[in-house]
Design an enzyme around this catalytic site. Structure first.
Site, PDB file in Angstrom:
ATOM      1  N   PHE A   1      18.532 110.725  26.088  1.00 47.12           N
ATOM      2  CA  PHE A   1      19.221 111.093  24.849  1.00 47.12           C
ATOM      3  C   PHE A   1      18.442 110.470  23.704  1.00 47.12           C
ATOM      4  O   PHE A   1      18.425 109.249  23.545  1.00 47.12           O
ATOM      5  CB  PHE A   1      20.652 110.553  24.906  1.00 47.12           C
ATOM      6  CG  PHE A   1      21.559 110.933  23.768  1.00 47.12           C
ATOM      7  CD1 PHE A   1      22.225 112.147  23.768  1.00 47.12           C
ATOM      8  CD2 PHE A   1      21.799 110.040  22.726  1.00 47.12           C
ATOM      9  CE1 PHE A   1      23.108 112.480  22.748  1.00 47.12           C
ATOM     10  CE2 PHE A   1      22.674 110.359  21.700  1.00 47.12           C
ATOM     11  CZ  PHE A   1      23.336 111.584  21.706  1.00 47.12           C
TER      12      PHE A   1
ATOM     13  N   GLY B   1      19.086 103.869  13.035  1.00 42.27           N
ATOM     14  CA  GLY B   1      19.782 103.400  14.214  1.00 42.27           C
ATOM     15  C   GLY B   1      21.266 103.647  14.064  1.00 42.27           C
ATOM     16  O   GLY B   1      21.791 104.678  14.465  1.00 42.27           O
ATOM     17  N   SER B   2      21.948 102.693  13.439  1.00 43.31           N
ATOM     18  CA  SER B   2      23.382 102.858  13.217  1.00 43.31           C
ATOM     19  C   SER B   2      23.678 104.038  12.294  1.00 43.31           C
ATOM     20  O   SER B   2      24.667 104.743  12.463  1.00 43.31           O
ATOM     21  CB  SER B   2      23.969 101.575  12.617  1.00 43.31           C
ATOM     22  OG  SER B   2      23.882 100.506  13.548  1.00 43.31           O
TER      23      SER B   2
ATOM     24  N   ARG C   1      31.543 106.873  24.757  1.00 46.55           N
ATOM     25  CA  ARG C   1      31.909 105.572  24.203  1.00 46.55           C
ATOM     26  C   ARG C   1      32.995 104.857  25.012  1.00 46.55           C
ATOM     27  O   ARG C   1      32.864 103.663  25.294  1.00 46.55           O
ATOM     28  CB  ARG C   1      32.323 105.722  22.737  1.00 46.55           C
ATOM     29  CG  ARG C   1      31.124 105.685  21.803  1.00 46.55           C
ATOM     30  CD  ARG C   1      31.480 105.960  20.367  1.00 46.55           C
ATOM     31  NE  ARG C   1      30.296 105.816  19.517  1.00 46.55           N
ATOM     32  CZ  ARG C   1      30.142 106.416  18.348  1.00 46.55           C
ATOM     33  NH1 ARG C   1      31.098 107.204  17.877  1.00 46.55           N
ATOM     34  NH2 ARG C   1      29.039 106.227  17.640  1.00 46.55           N
TER      35      ARG C   1
ATOM     36  N   ARG D   1      35.039  74.222  43.099  1.00 47.28           N
ATOM     37  CA  ARG D   1      34.192  73.171  42.531  1.00 47.28           C
ATOM     38  C   ARG D   1      34.974  71.864  42.366  1.00 47.28           C
ATOM     39  O   ARG D   1      36.017  71.824  41.712  1.00 47.28           O
ATOM     40  CB  ARG D   1      33.669  73.632  41.168  1.00 47.28           C
ATOM     41  CG  ARG D   1      32.927  72.584  40.363  1.00 47.28           C
ATOM     42  CD  ARG D   1      31.564  72.293  40.925  1.00 47.28           C
ATOM     43  NE  ARG D   1      30.777  71.489  40.001  1.00 47.28           N
ATOM     44  CZ  ARG D   1      29.592  70.968  40.282  1.00 47.28           C
ATOM     45  NH1 ARG D   1      29.058  71.191  41.468  1.00 47.28           N
ATOM     46  NH2 ARG D   1      28.945  70.259  39.395  1.00 47.28           N
TER      47      ARG D   1
ATOM     48  N   GLY E   1      28.315  76.168  34.161  1.00 51.25           N
ATOM     49  CA  GLY E   1      27.306  75.178  33.836  1.00 51.25           C
ATOM     50  C   GLY E   1      25.898  75.708  34.035  1.00 51.25           C
ATOM     51  O   GLY E   1      25.652  76.912  34.078  1.00 51.25           O
TER      52      GLY E   1
ATOM     53  N   GLU F   1      24.885 103.169  21.226  1.00 49.22           N
ATOM     54  CA  GLU F   1      25.923 104.192  21.050  1.00 49.22           C
ATOM     55  C   GLU F   1      26.911 103.822  19.945  1.00 49.22           C
ATOM     56  O   GLU F   1      28.094 104.127  20.003  1.00 49.22           O
ATOM     57  CB  GLU F   1      26.656 104.459  22.371  1.00 49.22           C
ATOM     58  CG  GLU F   1      25.749 105.084  23.424  1.00 49.22           C
ATOM     59  CD  GLU F   1      26.480 105.537  24.662  1.00 49.22           C
ATOM     60  OE1 GLU F   1      27.608 106.060  24.520  1.00 49.22           O
ATOM     61  OE2 GLU F   1      25.927 105.384  25.758  1.00 49.22           O
TER      62      GLU F   1
ATOM     63  N   SER G   1      29.047  97.540  16.962  1.00 52.32           N
ATOM     64  CA  SER G   1      30.443  97.157  16.723  1.00 52.32           C
ATOM     65  C   SER G   1      30.853  97.408  15.279  1.00 52.32           C
ATOM     66  O   SER G   1      31.980  97.838  15.002  1.00 52.32           O
ATOM     67  CB  SER G   1      30.646  95.676  17.073  1.00 52.32           C
ATOM     68  OG  SER G   1      30.505  95.479  18.471  1.00 52.32           O
ATOM     69  N   GLU G   2      29.932  97.165  14.348  1.00 54.05           N
ATOM     70  CA  GLU G   2      30.260  97.395  12.940  1.00 54.05           C
ATOM     71  C   GLU G   2      30.494  98.879  12.657  1.00 54.05           C
ATOM     72  O   GLU G   2      31.349  99.246  11.845  1.00 54.05           O
ATOM     73  CB  GLU G   2      29.119  96.866  12.067  1.00 54.05           C
ATOM     74  CG  GLU G   2      28.961  95.346  12.090  1.00 54.05           C
ATOM     75  CD  GLU G   2      28.318  94.823  13.370  1.00 54.05           C
ATOM     76  OE1 GLU G   2      28.385  93.606  13.603  1.00 54.05           O
ATOM     77  OE2 GLU G   2      27.747  95.628  14.151  1.00 54.05           O
TER      78      GLU G   2
END
Length: 392
Positions: free
Chosen positions: A115, A123-124, A249, A274, A346, A370, A373-374
């Site tokens: 794609f 980009g965005s 998405r 642990r 750890g 894809e 977040s913004e």
């Protein structure tokens, strides 16, 4: 049926997929070369019938596949998802000839799809893409602003420009390419084309990225395309892209949930076994509360993913908002859960080859690709205000 309730056949299928991922797909993934297409893995996905389901199942099934595979083998999940992302526009908008040529090969794993939307400067902001389709001018005296045509009347263009951050590039067998056909028209002037990898003028190179799956750049030097290569209508390619992303998405969210669940389960096992401070790590209230928070966020993300997938399958009008919410919450959650899992394990979790070291590298990219977040927050806000103005 509530969006979050799985029936017994679905539950059994998810368990089967986890087993297949661990026993049949992970060994193939481990033999692959980082940064390159693992064709043996893709072929096995086809042999198992999973690639064919990309075109015969709904969004919920896609999410079930991606979450289950991600839990046991992220490389297999990604290989499946990239086949779907690259080929879904052909399935949804391709001509009979395009579908007949490519979809069976995608389904059996003999052809790798990609794609190609992002660019170095787009980009965005995908609507800002600059890869352009110039009308072909084949001979002397042909007007440069006129549209050339094949003998059957189909239009011809030449694609020139760059694509970047393209998964499966430069090793895919064909690309779903989005090019500007009308200058200055923003998202309304973009057309989608199916471009075989052996088309003259198309070259590419790999990029050395944090994520182990193949990502590359493509260079288009007057690559010829015709109307027969078009996916959908002229200047309506952005709808092809957004329609594909609205489906995938939520399933990116499912991928993230699968990784979060794998990290959570690893943390449960580690903290229960642990020895620390005279007892087990799980006996420390700070640890127990942290594990509870990881579980809470993972389950909340899972519910939102499957709510969005169900809305897509039911043809809901709020799919863009739900899809954006699902991807946003799930990918941010997975980043949090994997990071906390590393903290509770750890230094051992940072050792090359450890599950969490692998997940720590894998989990970062889904918050960007894809739609970062913004961008998802922007989509959510836009849809909310549109609903308010419409009186919904």
């Amino acid at each position: 049926m509530p969006a979050f309730s799985l029936d017994p056949p679905q539950t059994a299928w998810c368990a089967e997929l986890r087993t297949l991922a661990a026993e049949r797909l992970r060994p193939l993934a481990e033999k692959g070369e980082p940064g390159h297409v693992n064709r043996a893995l893709v072929t096995e996905l086809g042999r198992l019938g999973l690639l064919e389901r990309l075109f015969t199942s709904g969004a919920v099934d896609l999410c079930l596949m991606r979450e289950s595979l991600a839990y046991g083998c992220t490389e297999a999940e990604t290989a499946l998802a990239l086949q779907g992302l690259g080929a879904y526009p052909v399935h949804a908008h391709g001509t009979p000839a395009q579908r007949e040529r490519w979809l069976p090969r995608v389904a059996d794993g003999s052809a790798v799809a990609a794609f190609a939307l992002s660019e170095p400067g787009a980009g965005s902001d995908a609507a800002a893409l600059e890869l352009h389709a110039e009308p072909d001018a084949p001979g002397p005296g042909h007007p440069t602003d006129a549209l050339a045509a094949e003998p059957d009347g189909s239009a011809r263009w030449r694609l020139s420009g760059e694509k970047c951050w393209i998964s499966n590039a430069p090793e895919a067998d064909f690309y779903t390419v989005f090019a500007r056909t009308t200058p200055g028209a923003g998202s309304r002037g973009v057309t989608a084309f199916l471009v075989p990898a052996d088309r003259a003028g198309l070259t590419g190179s790999g990029l050395d990225m944090l994520s182990p799956h193949p990502i590359g750049a493509l260079h288009f030097d007057a690559v010829p395309v015709t109307a027969d290569d078009m996916l959908g209508e002229p200047d309506r390619g952005f709808r092809v892209a957004m329609g594909t992303l609205n489906l995938f998405r939520p399933s990116v969210g499912a991928f993230a949930v699968g990784m979060a669940q794998a990290a959570l389960d690893a943390t449960l096992a580690h903290t229960a076994g642990r020895d620390a401070f005279g007892g087990k790590l799980k006996d420390l209230q700070t640890v127990a509360h942290q594990v509870a928070e990881m579980a809470l966020r993972t389950e909340a993300a899972r519910l939102m993913v499957y709510a969005a997938a169900s809305a897509y399958d039911e043809g809901g009008g709020d799919v863009p908002r739900r899809a954006a919410m699902a991807k946003l919450l799930a990918t941010e959650t997975a980043q949090y859960v994997v990071d906390q899992a590393v903290q509770l394990h750890g230094a051992r979790a940072l050792r090359r080859g450890h599950l969490l070291e692998h997940l720590y590298r894998e989990v970062r990219a889904p918050r960007i690709y894809e739609g970062a977040s913004e961008v998802q927050r922007g989509i959510i806000a836009k849809e909310l205000y549109a609903d308010m103005e419409a009186g919904k």
